[in-house]
Scaffold this active site. Structure first.
Site, PDB file in Angstrom:
ATOM      1  N   HIS A   1       0.750  -1.101   0.023  1.00 53.35           N
ATOM      2  CA  HIS A   1       0.195  -0.081   0.097  1.00 53.35           C
ATOM      3  C   HIS A   1       0.955   1.211   0.173  1.00 53.35           C
ATOM      4  O   HIS A   1       1.554   1.483   0.963  1.00 53.35           O
ATOM      5  CB  HIS A   1      -0.837  -0.140   1.226  1.00 53.35           C
ATOM      6  CG  HIS A   1      -2.008   1.082   1.494  1.00 53.35           C
ATOM      7  ND1 HIS A   1      -2.012   2.065   2.330  1.00 53.35           N
ATOM      8  CD2 HIS A   1      -2.987   1.499   0.506  1.00 53.35           C
ATOM      9  CE1 HIS A   1      -2.808   2.777   2.289  1.00 53.35           C
ATOM     10  NE2 HIS A   1      -3.732   2.446   1.162  1.00 53.35           N
TER      11      HIS A   1
ATOM     12  N   HIS B   1      -1.270  10.358  -2.903  1.00 55.00           N
ATOM     13  CA  HIS B   1      -2.453  10.022  -2.202  1.00 55.00           C
ATOM     14  C   HIS B   1      -3.403  11.034  -2.245  1.00 55.00           C
ATOM     15  O   HIS B   1      -4.524  11.059  -2.710  1.00 55.00           O
ATOM     16  CB  HIS B   1      -2.251   9.223  -0.891  1.00 55.00           C
ATOM     17  CG  HIS B   1      -3.598   9.213  -0.409  1.00 55.00           C
ATOM     18  ND1 HIS B   1      -4.502  10.050   0.436  1.00 55.00           N
ATOM     19  CD2 HIS B   1      -4.325   7.877  -0.487  1.00 55.00           C
ATOM     20  CE1 HIS B   1      -5.454   9.178   0.714  1.00 55.00           C
ATOM     21  NE2 HIS B   1      -5.506   8.399   0.169  1.00 55.00           N
TER      22      HIS B   1
HETATM   23  O1  G3P Z   1      -6.662   1.652  -2.718  1.00 54.71           O
HETATM   24  C1  G3P Z   1      -6.966   0.947  -1.696  1.00 54.71           C
HETATM   25  C2  G3P Z   1      -6.964   1.871  -0.616  1.00 54.71           C
HETATM   26  O2  G3P Z   1      -5.563   2.443  -0.598  1.00 54.71           O
HETATM   27  C3  G3P Z   1      -7.908   2.977  -0.650  1.00 54.71           C
HETATM   28  O3  G3P Z   1      -7.807   4.016   0.317  1.00 54.71           O
HETATM   29  O4  G3P Z   1      -7.259   6.308   0.731  1.00 54.71           O
HETATM   30  O5  G3P Z   1      -5.514   4.854   1.032  1.00 54.71           O
HETATM   31  O6  G3P Z   1      -6.194   5.170  -1.169  1.00 54.71           O
HETATM   32  P1  G3P Z   1      -6.645   5.155   0.134  1.00 54.71           P
HETATM   33 CA    CA Z   2      -5.048   3.827  -2.710  1.00 59.56          CA
END
Ligand code: G3P
Ligand code: CA
Length: 267
Positions: free
Chosen positions: A18, A60
């Site tokens: 992530h 992000h």
């Molecule tokens: O993309 C999966 C997850 O990352 C979604 O939440 O806000 O971390 O992009 P975010």
């Molecule tokens: Ca994401």
């Protein structure tokens, strides 16, 4: 596309790093992606934002304020202005135990720079962020993927996965590049619930769903699997949570700690 590698088989559990291995290095920097590769994450997760001059970058937030030494909306910066920012000092300040002097030099990468750095070795799990505010995002994404040969017929299915909270964006990808698998992201307040009809509808344009992990129940995971969908919750950082969700039958997960997940998986 070659089916041999079968990254999308429900039996092939996916470890999705992530924002890179963002538990160890500043998120969405080449360093965070490099560590993710070293830790043998299956995918590098990339969130997309678009600069004033139409370049896709890995970030992000829709502002540079949290993860760089500047402030303001990404859409007010040209790519050369973004490139000049320091994308690492914030991490050192917030995580003294993990800080490294080299992180101060890190830059915000463009999607092209990431693909150039990791080529066809890595698998990419790319999110179109707020595509409604950037109506050309999907076109630009497909242009970049094509330019880097990632839409070629011999690219294994699933080497690039497209994820979005926006169904519209996923439908646009389906229409323009049908061979790219898609994941419908979703966020529930409270317990996850969808009807079988809603899951069947998602199955028309996506191979799976990406719900917030905290919303999940065993029954929901099983319902999604029964509907023939992959299920990749975000963001799972504690081993006990990883174990529980694996036990319930999720087919992969987003984590800031790909090494921890591999330990849990016994890989
Ligand atoms: O993309 C999966 C997850 O990352 C979604 O939440 O806000 O971390 O992009 P975010
Ligand atoms: Ca994401």
């Amino acid at each position: 596309n070659k089916p041999e590698e079968d990254l999308l088989s429900p039996d092939r559990f996916l470890n999705i790093a992530h924002r890179g291995a963002s538990g160890y290095a500043p998120e969405h920097t080449l360093k965070a992606y490099e560590i993710a590769e070293k830790m043998q994450g299956d995918y590098i997760e990339i969130d997309l934002q678009m600069t004033k001059d139409g370049k896709l970058i890995a970030m992000h937030d829709d502002t540079v304020s949290r993860t760089t030494n500047s402030k303001g909306k990404v859409s007010d910066f040209s790519f050369s202005e973004v490139e000049a920012l320091d994308a690492g000092t914030w991490f050192n300040e917030e995580n003294p135990g993990l800080a490294q002097p080299a992180f101060n030099q890190l830059e915000v990468p463009s999607l092209e720079q990431i693909l150039d750095a990791f080529g066809t070795n890595a698998n990419y799990y790319i999110e179109t962020k707020k595509p409604e505010e950037n109506p050309t995002m999907v076109d630009e994404l497909l242009t970049v993927l094509k330019r880097r040969d990632l839409l070629d017929a011999d690219v294994p299915t699933g080497k690039v996965i497209i994820q979005s909270f926006s169904k519209k964006s996923l439908l646009e990808v389906q229409q323009k590049a049908p061979s790219l698998p898609r994941i419908q992201l979703m966020k529930f307040n409270g317990k996850a619930t969808l009807t079988d009809k809603e899951l069947a509808n998602i199955k028309q344009y996506a191979v799976g769903i990406g719900p917030n992990a905290s919303s999940l129940t065993k029954a929901f995971v099983q319902q999604a699997r029964k509907a023939g969908l992959l299920i990749h919750p975000y963001t799972v950082n504690e081993k006990a949570d990883m174990k529980r969700l694996i036990d319930w039958g999720v087919t992969g997960m987003f984590t800031n700690y790909p090494d921890r997940l591999n330990e849990v998986l016994g890989r």
